[in-house]
Motif scaffolding. Structure first.
Motif, PDB file in Angstrom:
ATOM      1  N   SER A 138       0.770  -1.295  -0.069  1.00 45.85           N
ATOM      2  CA  SER A 138      -0.019  -0.022  -0.081  1.00 45.85           C
ATOM      3  C   SER A 138       0.919   1.231   0.008  1.00 45.85           C
ATOM      4  CB  SER A 138      -1.072   0.032   1.292  1.00 45.85           C
ATOM      5  OG  SER A 138      -1.748   1.081   1.372  1.00 45.85           O
ATOM      6  N   ALA A 139       1.803   1.227   1.069  1.00 43.72           N
ATOM      7  CA  ALA A 139       2.720   2.575   0.743  1.00 43.72           C
ATOM      8  C   ALA A 139       3.440   2.504  -0.438  1.00 43.72           C
ATOM      9  CB  ALA A 139       3.913   2.250   1.851  1.00 43.72           C
ATOM     10  N   ALA A 140       3.889   1.745  -1.281  1.00 38.07           N
ATOM     11  CA  ALA A 140       4.436   1.765  -2.459  1.00 38.07           C
ATOM     12  C   ALA A 140       3.740   2.569  -3.460  1.00 38.07           C
ATOM     13  CB  ALA A 140       4.821   0.257  -2.762  1.00 38.07           C
ATOM     14  N   ARG A 141       2.307   2.466  -3.153  1.00 37.29           N
ATOM     15  CA  ARG A 141       1.572   3.075  -4.383  1.00 37.29           C
ATOM     16  C   ARG A 141       1.265   4.360  -3.881  1.00 37.29           C
ATOM     17  NH1 ARG A 141      -2.814  -1.751  -5.978  1.00 37.29           N
ATOM     18  NH2 ARG A 141      -3.316  -0.029  -7.627  1.00 37.29           N
ATOM     19  N   LEU A 227     -21.384  13.902  11.762  1.00 32.54           N
ATOM     20  CA  LEU A 227     -20.207  13.931  10.777  1.00 32.54           C
ATOM     21  C   LEU A 227     -19.684  12.585  10.938  1.00 32.54           C
ATOM     22  CD1 LEU A 227     -18.814  15.015   8.131  1.00 32.54           C
ATOM     23  CD2 LEU A 227     -17.473  16.265   9.906  1.00 32.54           C
ATOM     24  N   VAL A 228     -19.404  11.677  10.256  1.00 32.59           N
ATOM     25  CA  VAL A 228     -18.622  10.555  10.150  1.00 32.59           C
ATOM     26  C   VAL A 228     -17.476  10.595   9.089  1.00 32.59           C
ATOM     27  CG1 VAL A 228     -18.542   8.100   9.997  1.00 32.59           C
ATOM     28  CG2 VAL A 228     -20.710   9.003  10.899  1.00 32.59           C
ATOM     29  N   VAL A 229     -16.107  10.678   9.572  1.00 27.69           N
ATOM     30  CA  VAL A 229     -15.298  10.749   8.662  1.00 27.69           C
ATOM     31  C   VAL A 229     -14.342   9.346   8.428  1.00 27.69           C
ATOM     32  CG1 VAL A 229     -13.184  12.222   8.089  1.00 27.69           C
ATOM     33  CG2 VAL A 229     -15.068  13.034   9.226  1.00 27.69           C
ATOM     34  N   GLY A 230     -14.040   8.700   7.511  1.00 28.75           N
ATOM     35  CA  GLY A 230     -13.348   7.703   7.300  1.00 28.75           C
ATOM     36  C   GLY A 230     -11.923   7.777   6.338  1.00 28.75           C
ATOM     37  N   ALA A 231     -10.894   7.206   7.045  1.00 29.68           N
ATOM     38  CA  ALA A 231      -9.712   7.347   6.220  1.00 29.68           C
ATOM     39  C   ALA A 231      -8.639   6.131   6.332  1.00 29.68           C
ATOM     40  CB  ALA A 231      -8.974   8.662   6.527  1.00 29.68           C
ATOM     41  N   SER A 232      -7.911   5.986   5.370  1.00 28.57           N
ATOM     42  CA  SER A 232      -6.949   4.865   5.493  1.00 28.57           C
ATOM     43  C   SER A 232      -5.612   5.597   5.448  1.00 28.57           C
ATOM     44  CB  SER A 232      -7.412   3.633   4.700  1.00 28.57           C
ATOM     45  OG  SER A 232      -6.460   2.595   5.133  1.00 28.57           O
ATOM     46  N   LEU A 350     -12.006   9.617   2.856  1.00 25.06           N
ATOM     47  CA  LEU A 350     -10.646  10.147   2.600  1.00 25.06           C
ATOM     48  C   LEU A 350      -9.795   9.331   2.172  1.00 25.06           C
ATOM     49  CD1 LEU A 350     -10.186  12.421   5.833  1.00 25.06           C
ATOM     50  CD2 LEU A 350     -11.278  13.004   3.361  1.00 25.06           C
ATOM     51  N   THR A 351      -8.632   9.387   1.636  1.00 31.53           N
ATOM     52  CA  THR A 351      -7.603   8.581   1.040  1.00 31.53           C
ATOM     53  C   THR A 351      -7.426   7.314   1.772  1.00 31.53           C
ATOM     54  OG1 THR A 351      -5.185   8.750   0.453  1.00 31.53           O
ATOM     55  CG2 THR A 351      -5.778   9.955   2.602  1.00 31.53           C
ATOM     56  N   GLY A 352      -7.066   6.310   0.948  1.00 31.34           N
ATOM     57  CA  GLY A 352      -6.966   5.015   1.309  1.00 31.34           C
ATOM     58  C   GLY A 352      -6.833   4.240   0.163  1.00 31.34           C
ATOM     59  N   MET A 353      -6.392   2.730   0.528  1.00 27.00           N
ATOM     60  CA  MET A 353      -6.758   1.708  -0.513  1.00 27.00           C
ATOM     61  C   MET A 353      -7.679   0.825  -0.226  1.00 27.00           C
ATOM     62  SD  MET A 353      -3.435  -0.561  -2.500  1.00 27.00           S
ATOM     63  CE  MET A 353      -3.017  -1.602  -1.209  1.00 27.00           C
ATOM     64  N   THR A 378      -5.357  15.169  -4.346  1.00 27.83           N
ATOM     65  CA  THR A 378      -5.033  15.118  -2.980  1.00 27.83           C
ATOM     66  C   THR A 378      -4.818  14.051  -2.277  1.00 27.83           C
ATOM     67  OG1 THR A 378      -7.203  16.104  -1.989  1.00 27.83           O
ATOM     68  CG2 THR A 378      -5.542  17.817  -2.846  1.00 27.83           C
ATOM     69  N   SER A 379      -5.451  12.974  -2.917  1.00 29.41           N
ATOM     70  CA  SER A 379      -5.450  11.578  -2.090  1.00 29.41           C
ATOM     71  C   SER A 379      -3.710  10.800  -2.290  1.00 29.41           C
ATOM     72  CB  SER A 379      -6.463  10.636  -2.823  1.00 29.41           C
ATOM     73  OG  SER A 379      -7.482  11.386  -2.631  1.00 29.41           O
ATOM     74  N   ALA A 380      -3.603  10.521  -1.234  1.00 28.49           N
ATOM     75  CA  ALA A 380      -2.409   9.639  -1.407  1.00 28.49           C
ATOM     76  C   ALA A 380      -2.501   8.385  -2.012  1.00 28.49           C
ATOM     77  CB  ALA A 380      -1.682   9.402   0.150  1.00 28.49           C
ATOM     78  N   ILE A 381      -3.610   7.919  -1.932  1.00 29.71           N
ATOM     79  CA  ILE A 381      -4.275   6.729  -2.567  1.00 29.71           C
ATOM     80  C   ILE A 381      -5.709   6.845  -2.951  1.00 29.71           C
ATOM     81  CG2 ILE A 381      -4.448   4.172  -2.709  1.00 29.71           C
ATOM     82  CD1 ILE A 381      -2.090   3.748  -0.934  1.00 29.71           C
ATOM     83  N   PHE A 382      -5.773   6.965  -4.291  1.00 31.68           N
ATOM     84  CA  PHE A 382      -7.253   7.484  -4.513  1.00 31.68           C
ATOM     85  C   PHE A 382      -8.163   6.001  -4.796  1.00 31.68           C
ATOM     86  CE2 PHE A 382     -10.309   9.054  -7.917  1.00 31.68           C
ATOM     87  CZ  PHE A 382     -10.965   9.984  -7.086  1.00 31.68           C
ATOM     88  N   GLY A 383      -8.056   5.207  -3.600  1.00 27.63           N
ATOM     89  CA  GLY A 383      -8.854   3.975  -3.674  1.00 27.63           C
ATOM     90  C   GLY A 383     -10.223   4.043  -3.333  1.00 27.63           C
ATOM     91  N   MET A 384     -10.351   4.170  -2.009  1.00 23.12           N
ATOM     92  CA  MET A 384     -11.560   4.300  -1.494  1.00 23.12           C
ATOM     93  C   MET A 384     -12.552   5.289  -1.724  1.00 23.12           C
ATOM     94  SD  MET A 384     -10.642   3.131   2.484  1.00 23.12           S
ATOM     95  CE  MET A 384     -10.267   4.755   3.118  1.00 23.12           C
TER      96      MET A 384
END
Length: 414
Positions: A138-141, A227-232, A350-353, A378-384
């Motif tokens: 995940s970090a590699a991406r 407000l519910v905020v989710g991130a990875s 937010l950002t996450g795989m 702005t997403s480190a990983i534009f997956g979720m």
């Protein structure tokens, strides 16, 4: 194209450099990674060697210890980001003091962290290996340009959240109207324009969020909103930005589900509390949450929203099976909130795989709530976020610095 570039684009295996002052630990990590299909191309016993190995091998990712002689992990992260930007995954021990240093590493450019494997061989080793390999891949991406932009936004934003106003900056000077791109993590074709990219026909996505300065203390809000905020991966600093941009006058109850190991979420909550106008702490089972409060799901436990006999919102923690391979799971918190919350309700992804949070966002949208997804740039990983957008249930897509504003516009009363 370099071998590292090919791997980041999905071709070839993930190439890693291991940095730890313990030969035993380097050997253990190498074995775990190689057993999981990760190619180890170099090792270093201190930060100075880490910088040199990165220059020599141009890896996809670096696993970095914290305490090392000559140059420690924090110094090495800063040097790597300055000289040869490469995703760095911190390996941190289960200790409160290590949690502080680990978050400092994220501030310096590290993309994620994982609990360092124990030295003993136990029945849990397959689970440890799976977690480590998944985190490394995940970090590699991670898109380091998104991380760099987020850091620039944080450093230029005015720290006025405690005074009750929401602020933000346009770091790259572009207009506040965002262009949405929903290209896949693997490099799929992008769709641009003012409508929904990847969404079902007829479900338009708003991409024109006004700047956070528009969310003024004079805005009128309901007595209570949720407000519910989710991130990875890549999420901690973005979550911090979102909460710091929420004015206390918005009267929100905020729930944060950040994929994070046990032992770190309490310190994460402390950091959010220091940087926001809300009273933030790690969630406790059985407690009620009131307007002006925010709670962070503890690592290793699911956060479930319930209500007491008087209809007041309360929280439960469970250790039931992982969902999407994680605990806490964004989907579970969002789904339980949909069944419980009355009144204005917004979900943010937010950002996450992976796809945790996608079903939760869909449920929120289908039950009359409002949904905001972080944009690709702005997403480190534009997956979720991408997968949520593709369901057609996302109402607004915004860069990290405008996510709070997009949510606040929903809560504001006309």
């Amino acid at each position: 194209m370099s071998a590292a570039s090919e791997s980041r684009d999905g071709d070839g295996s993930t190439r890693a450099v291991i940095v730890d002052d313990s030969r035993f630990m380097r050997t253990l990590i190498r074995r775990l990674l190689e057993d999981g299909g990760v190619e180890v191309v170099g090792e270093g016993k201190n930060g100075a060697e880490a910088v040199e190995r990165v220059r020599e091998h141009d890896p996809d990712v670096v696993t970095m210890d914290i305490e090392m002689p000559t140059m420690n992990g924090l110094e090495a992260v800063a040097a790597i980001m300055r000289k040869h930007p490469t995703p760095v995954l911190m390996l941190s021990a289960h200790a409160e003091e290590d949690a502080d240093v680990t978050f400092d590493a994220l501030d310096r450019g590290a993309v994620d962290f994982v609990t360092k494997p124990g030295g003993e061989v136990t029945s849990s080793m397959p689970r440890v290996r799976a977690e480590l390999v998944e985190k490394v891949r995940s970090a590699a991406r991670v898109d380091l340009s998104a991380n760099a932009r987020a850091a620039a936004d944080r450093s230029s934003a005015s720290p006025t959240a405690r005074s009750g106003s929401a602020t933000g900056t346009e770091a790259d000077g572009r207009a506040s109207s965002s262009t949405v791109s929903t290209s896949a993590e693997s490099g799929g074709a992008a769709t641009t324009g003012g409508g929904s990219a990847g969404a079902s026909p007829g479900n338009s996505v708003s991409t024109a969020a006004s700047t956070p300065e528009d969310a003024t203390p004079t805005a009128r809000y309901p007595d209570v909103g949720t407000l519910v905020v989710g991130a990875s991966t890549g999420g901690p600093n973005v979550v911090e930005r979102v909460l710091s941009d929420l004015p206390r006058a918005a009267n929100l109850r905020v729930l944060v589900v950040q994929h994070m190991p046990e032992g770190f979420t309490a310190r994460f909550a402390d950091r959010l509390d220091d940087r926001s106008a809300y009273a933030v702490r790690e969630a406790q089972s059985g407690e009620r949450i009131e307007p002006g409060e925010a709670r962070v799901a503890p690592g290793g436990k699911h956060l479930v929203v319930t209500s007491d006999r008087n209809g007041r919102l309360s929280l439960d923690l469970t250790e039931t099976e992982q969902i999407h391979g994680v605990r806490p799971a964004i989907d579970l918190t969002m789904a339980s909130a949909v069944e419980t919350v009355k009144g204005a309700f917004c979900g943010v992804l937010l950002t996450g795989m992976g796809r945790d949070g996608v079903d939760g966002m869909r449920r929120i949208g289908r039950n009359g709530g409002y949904t905001v997804a972080q944009d690709e740039s702005t997403s480190a990983i534009f997956g979720m976020p991408r997968r949520a957008i593709e369901t057609g249930c996302v109402d607004a897509v915004a860069p990290a610095e405008e996510v709070a504003t997009s949510a606040l516009q929903y809560f504001e009363e006309e």
